[in-house]
Scaffold this active site. Structure first.
Site, PDB file in Angstrom:
ATOM      1  N   LYS A  14       0.826  -1.205   0.000  1.00 42.29           N
ATOM      2  CA  LYS A  14       0.000   0.000   0.000  1.00 42.29           C
ATOM      3  C   LYS A  14       0.868   1.266   0.000  1.00 42.29           C
ATOM      4  O   LYS A  14       0.595   2.223  -0.720  1.00 42.29           O
ATOM      5  CB  LYS A  14      -0.877  -0.055   1.252  1.00 42.29           C
ATOM      6  CG  LYS A  14      -1.787   1.082   1.480  1.00 42.29           C
ATOM      7  CD  LYS A  14      -2.730   0.751   2.638  1.00 42.29           C
ATOM      8  CE  LYS A  14      -2.002   0.462   3.943  1.00 42.29           C
ATOM      9  NZ  LYS A  14      -1.603   1.689   4.681  1.00 42.29           N
ATOM     10  N   ARG A  89      -8.542   3.271  10.955  1.00 38.47           N
ATOM     11  CA  ARG A  89      -7.860   2.067  11.400  1.00 38.47           C
ATOM     12  C   ARG A  89      -8.834   1.098  12.081  1.00 38.47           C
ATOM     13  O   ARG A  89      -8.498  -0.071  12.267  1.00 38.47           O
ATOM     14  CB  ARG A  89      -6.747   2.471  12.372  1.00 38.47           C
ATOM     15  CG  ARG A  89      -5.626   1.480  12.498  1.00 38.47           C
ATOM     16  CD  ARG A  89      -4.533   2.010  13.390  1.00 38.47           C
ATOM     17  NE  ARG A  89      -3.628   2.922  12.692  1.00 38.47           N
ATOM     18  CZ  ARG A  89      -2.686   2.532  11.844  1.00 38.47           C
ATOM     19  NH1 ARG A  89      -2.520   1.266  11.577  1.00 38.47           N
ATOM     20  NH2 ARG A  89      -1.899   3.403  11.271  1.00 38.47           N
ATOM     21  N   ARG A 128      13.531 -11.628   6.411  1.00 38.68           N
ATOM     22  CA  ARG A 128      14.794 -10.909   6.601  1.00 38.68           C
ATOM     23  C   ARG A 128      15.806 -11.745   7.387  1.00 38.68           C
ATOM     24  O   ARG A 128      15.500 -12.254   8.456  1.00 38.68           O
ATOM     25  CB  ARG A 128      14.544  -9.591   7.356  1.00 38.68           C
ATOM     26  CG  ARG A 128      14.064  -8.458   6.467  1.00 38.68           C
ATOM     27  CD  ARG A 128      13.577  -7.302   7.312  1.00 38.68           C
ATOM     28  NE  ARG A 128      14.588  -6.891   8.285  1.00 38.68           N
ATOM     29  CZ  ARG A 128      15.561  -6.015   8.022  1.00 38.68           C
ATOM     30  NH1 ARG A 128      15.652  -5.433   6.862  1.00 38.68           N
ATOM     31  NH2 ARG A 128      16.446  -5.710   8.956  1.00 38.68           N
ATOM     32  N   ARG A 161      16.526 -11.949  13.333  1.00 36.44           N
ATOM     33  CA  ARG A 161      16.223 -11.291  14.602  1.00 36.44           C
ATOM     34  C   ARG A 161      14.850 -11.760  15.076  1.00 36.44           C
ATOM     35  O   ARG A 161      13.995 -12.120  14.269  1.00 36.44           O
ATOM     36  CB  ARG A 161      16.217  -9.771  14.414  1.00 36.44           C
ATOM     37  CG  ARG A 161      17.615  -9.212  14.232  1.00 36.44           C
ATOM     38  CD  ARG A 161      17.594  -7.717  14.404  1.00 36.44           C
ATOM     39  NE  ARG A 161      16.870  -7.107  13.294  1.00 36.44           N
ATOM     40  CZ  ARG A 161      17.301  -6.052  12.629  1.00 36.44           C
ATOM     41  NH1 ARG A 161      18.434  -5.474  12.964  1.00 36.44           N
ATOM     42  NH2 ARG A 161      16.604  -5.552  11.645  1.00 36.44           N
ATOM     43  N   ARG A 172       2.062 -10.414  15.504  1.00 34.30           N
ATOM     44  CA  ARG A 172       1.912  -8.980  15.302  1.00 34.30           C
ATOM     45  C   ARG A 172       0.847  -8.732  14.235  1.00 34.30           C
ATOM     46  O   ARG A 172       0.019  -7.849  14.359  1.00 34.30           O
ATOM     47  CB  ARG A 172       3.269  -8.417  14.854  1.00 34.30           C
ATOM     48  CG  ARG A 172       3.420  -6.928  15.010  1.00 34.30           C
ATOM     49  CD  ARG A 172       4.874  -6.524  14.889  1.00 34.30           C
ATOM     50  NE  ARG A 172       5.463  -6.977  13.645  1.00 34.30           N
ATOM     51  CZ  ARG A 172       6.722  -7.378  13.508  1.00 34.30           C
ATOM     52  NH1 ARG A 172       7.523  -7.382  14.542  1.00 34.30           N
ATOM     53  NH2 ARG A 172       7.190  -7.764  12.346  1.00 34.30           N
TER      54      ARG A 172
END
Ligand SMILES: [Zn+2]
Length: 229
Positions: A14, A89, A128, A161, A172
């Site tokens: 987005k 939101r 990542r 990480r 999350r």
């Protein structure tokens, strides 16, 4: 006035689409973070109020957020409309926005969802890896090392990480997607939701967004120019 709401999960692309859409439509992007930062920096009454909550580590109440957006919508550069990014939101914010726009005889012209399946989002967000020796960054999908788990540059081991590990990303994302689902439902039942396949290339997504907007009468400036020419 064209009020366009851009919806999508983190990692759906987005943020990549918003600036180019803004150019094509000739209206500004209003992103929640920028709006808060600007109001706090300028020390506006609403900015001062918002800062009190942020300093206390609390969420800024919907009422203040909505008023900040309305204040922004009143600026001259927003006369032809705005692209909202990161707002509303929650369903409560979406309803508050409808009410506030309705009081001005306006409404949300279109809500466009850049839709990417959750598994793909997690793949993008959790890919990542960094090397132990120097922190050289890699990404499983976008920039993989030539040998899995080994840094191309110094041969050291690659690790993830905690923040980038799939379980953490999934947790999350579940939180963030809960509220997004409410907002999607809000616009779906209002009949203003268009869904664009976010698995396409960046250019294809842009074309699909334009088509979705054209279908509800929000035409990109370029198309209107072509039609006139
Ligand atoms: Zn390295």
């Amino acid at each position: 006035m064209n009020v366009v709401v851009l919806l999508g999960a983190p990692g759906a692309g987005k943020g990549t689409q918003a600036p180019s859409l803004s150019e094509r439509l000739g209206i500004p992007v209003v992103a929640t973070g920028d709006l808060f930062r600007a109001a706090v920096r300028d020390g506006t009454p609403l900015g001062v109020e918002a800062k009190r909550y942020m300093d206390a580590g609390q969420l800024v109440p919907d009422e203040i957020t909505v008023r900040l957006f309305l204040e922004r919508l009143g600026r001259p550069d927003a006369a032809a409309g705005v692209i909202l990014d990161g707002f509303p939101r929650t369903a409560v914010q979406a309803t508050a926005l409808d009410v506030a726009l309705g009081e001005r005889g306006e409404r949300v012209a279109a809500a466009v969802l850049v839709d990417v399946p959750q598994d793909e989002l997690i793949r993008r967000m959790s890919g990542r890896w960094i090397c132990r020796a120097a922190g050289h960054p890699y990404h499983e999908v976008f920039s993989p090392p030539s040998t899995a788990g080994v840094c191309d540059l110094d041969g050291s081991e690659l690790y993830q990480r905690a923040d980038d590990q799939p379980d953490t990303v999934r947790k999350r994302m579940d939180q963030q997607l809960g509220a997004l689902g409410e907002v999607i439902e809000h616009y779906r039942s209002a009949g203003t939701l268009s869904t664009v396949d976010g698995l396409q290339s960046i250019d294809e997504v842009a074309v699909a967004i334009d088509a979705a907007l054209a279908a509800v009468g929000v035409l990109p400036a370029m198309s209107m120019g072509q039609a006139a020419g």
